[in-house]
Design a protein around this motif. Structure first.
Motif, PDB file in Angstrom:
ATOM      1  N   HIS A  12      -5.140  33.505   5.174  1.00  0.00           N
ATOM      2  CA  HIS A  12      -6.479  32.952   4.941  1.00  0.00           C
ATOM      3  C   HIS A  12      -6.998  33.337   3.555  1.00  0.00           C
ATOM      4  CE1 HIS A  12      -8.505  36.876   5.587  1.00  0.00           C
ATOM      5  NE2 HIS A  12      -9.550  36.309   5.041  1.00  0.00           N
ATOM      6  N   TYR A  13      -6.460  34.427   2.971  1.00  0.00           N
ATOM      7  CA  TYR A  13      -6.913  34.863   1.655  1.00  0.00           C
ATOM      8  C   TYR A  13      -6.580  33.842   0.568  1.00  0.00           C
ATOM      9  CZ  TYR A  13      -7.849  39.577   3.480  1.00  0.00           C
ATOM     10  OH  TYR A  13      -8.346  40.640   4.189  1.00  0.00           O
ATOM     11  N   VAL A  14      -5.585  33.000   0.807  1.00  0.00           N
ATOM     12  CA  VAL A  14      -5.222  31.986  -0.190  1.00  0.00           C
ATOM     13  C   VAL A  14      -5.557  30.582   0.294  1.00  0.00           C
ATOM     14  CG1 VAL A  14      -3.403  33.396  -1.202  1.00  0.00           C
ATOM     15  CG2 VAL A  14      -2.831  31.842   0.669  1.00  0.00           C
ATOM     16  N   GLY A  15      -6.230  30.479   1.439  1.00  0.00           N
ATOM     17  CA  GLY A  15      -6.566  29.178   1.988  1.00  0.00           C
ATOM     18  C   GLY A  15      -7.734  28.524   1.265  1.00  0.00           C
ATOM     19  N   GLU A  16      -7.748  27.205   1.298  1.00  0.00           N
ATOM     20  CA  GLU A  16      -8.861  26.427   0.747  1.00  0.00           C
ATOM     21  C   GLU A  16      -9.341  25.481   1.841  1.00  0.00           C
ATOM     22  OE1 GLU A  16     -10.265  26.873  -2.121  1.00  0.00           O
ATOM     23  OE2 GLU A  16      -8.795  28.301  -2.934  1.00  0.00           O
ATOM     24  N   LEU A  17     -10.646  25.490   2.084  1.00  0.00           N
ATOM     25  CA  LEU A  17     -11.217  24.621   3.106  1.00  0.00           C
ATOM     26  C   LEU A  17     -11.697  23.338   2.444  1.00  0.00           C
ATOM     27  CD1 LEU A  17     -11.828  24.784   6.194  1.00  0.00           C
ATOM     28  CD2 LEU A  17     -14.179  25.320   5.556  1.00  0.00           C
ATOM     29  N   HIS A  18     -11.019  22.234   2.729  1.00  0.00           N
ATOM     30  CA  HIS A  18     -11.354  20.946   2.120  1.00  0.00           C
ATOM     31  C   HIS A  18     -12.240  20.179   3.091  1.00  0.00           C
ATOM     32  CE1 HIS A  18      -8.453  21.715  -1.078  1.00  0.00           C
ATOM     33  NE2 HIS A  18      -7.581  22.055  -0.147  1.00  0.00           N
ATOM     34  N   MET A  19     -13.542  20.384   2.996  1.00  0.00           N
ATOM     35  CA  MET A  19     -14.467  19.786   3.947  1.00  0.00           C
ATOM     36  C   MET A  19     -14.433  18.260   3.911  1.00  0.00           C
ATOM     37  SD  MET A  19     -15.932  22.065   5.815  1.00  0.00           S
ATOM     38  CE  MET A  19     -17.213  21.028   6.499  1.00  0.00           C
ATOM     39  N   ASP A  20     -14.054  17.679   2.772  1.00  0.00           N
ATOM     40  CA  ASP A  20     -13.991  16.225   2.667  1.00  0.00           C
ATOM     41  C   ASP A  20     -12.617  15.682   3.029  1.00  0.00           C
ATOM     42  OD1 ASP A  20     -12.767  17.402   0.494  1.00  0.00           O
ATOM     43  OD2 ASP A  20     -13.403  15.873  -0.945  1.00  0.00           O
ATOM     44  N   ASP A  21     -11.671  16.565   3.367  1.00  0.00           N
ATOM     45  CA  ASP A  21     -10.324  16.123   3.739  1.00  0.00           C
ATOM     46  C   ASP A  21      -9.656  17.201   4.593  1.00  0.00           C
ATOM     47  OD1 ASP A  21      -8.020  14.560   3.872  1.00  0.00           O
ATOM     48  OD2 ASP A  21      -7.183  15.450   2.037  1.00  0.00           O
TER      49      ASP A  21
END
Length: 264
Positions: A126-135
């Motif tokens: 999770h430390y390198v994760g990116e949350l793409h709210m639009d995708d």
């Protein structure tokens, strides 16, 4: 850990690996453990699990611990029966829905001096994760590692938002996220051949056993030291900071609202 013979736990993904060892540890402590298989999770199946537990509730059987453990890792691009990208749908949305459906049972089973607990298994990824709210479904470009990391990041954000809601309402339930570490399980069957070879040759040295990986989940589920304490990220049985973005309350709220829309 103290014996807890009068408590009931649900462990998702408890048929092998970390989940099986978590269930085994809890059972040895006297808990009645219900194992839920989550491999082909769809939202209809999650609601079926809820109905099953609801029948327990009608028979006055409680639920004190929910361990959201099931997951897939770095699978090829594919979707659940509901049409969600598999990491996001199985690792995150299934557990989001299941937890919310079981909250009333957990609240009724907890008490101010012995609260029910929600334990959600995340990962250092999770430390390198990116949350793409639009995708959120990765439709614009799929990366197995990116999709897995996003799902584990979402689980931490969900845990912190859940704890804030529980605390604001004064509910006798706590929520914590755990990191089992790098564990020698079958989850690695979809990684590249070089990583699989390294795991086969040096796994005994570099990887935890499933029993060791399960221990932090057990600590979060039953440790007296965590009684009444939620909103933490645990690694090796101890509280540790998660990624800075996970403490963003606006992002927590936005993900929660979007998740509610997706699961109906």
């Amino acid at each position: 850990m103290p014996q807890q013979p009068d408590r009931v736990a649900i462990v998702t993904g408890g048929t092998d690996g970390i989940g099986l060892c978590t269930a085994w540890h809890l059972a040895r402590l006297g808990l009645h453990v219900i194992i839920v298989e989550f491999l082909h999770c769809d939202l209809a199946s999650v609601r079926s699990i809820w109905r099953f537990v609801h029948n327990f509730k009608a028979k006055r059987l409680p639920l004190h611990v929910l361990v959201n453990n099931a997951g897939v890792m770095m699978v090829p691009q594919r979707k659940t029966e509901d049409g969600f990208e598999e990491h996001f749908g199985l690792n995150y949305l299934g557990h989001f829905l299941l937890t919310n459906l079981l909250l009333s049972t957990l609240k009724e089973s907890g008490s101010p001096d012995h609260r029910a607990r929600v334990v959600t298994v995340s990962s250092a990824t999770h430390y390198v994760g990116e949350l793409h709210m639009d995708d959120l479904q990765g439709s614009r470009g799929y990366s197995p590692h990116g999709a897995y990391a996003q799902s584990k990041l979402a689980l931490v954000l969900f845990t912190y938002r859940l704890q804030r809601l529980l605390q604001a309402r004064g509910d006798p339930v706590t929520a914590n996220a755990v990191d089992p570490g790098v564990v020698d399980t079958d989850l690695y069957r979809h990684v590249c051949w070089g990583t699989r070879l390294l795991k086969r040759l040096l796994g005994w040295l570099l990887f935890k056993t499933p029993e060791e990986g399960a221990w932090t989940s057990v600590v979060a589920a039953v440790s007296p030291e965590l009684e009444g304490r939620g909103g933490h990220y645990l690694y090796n049985g101890r509280e540790t900071p998660s990624r800075d973005v996970t403490y963003d309350r606006k992002l927590q709220q936005n993900l929660w609202a979007r998740s509610c829309e997706l699961v109906g």
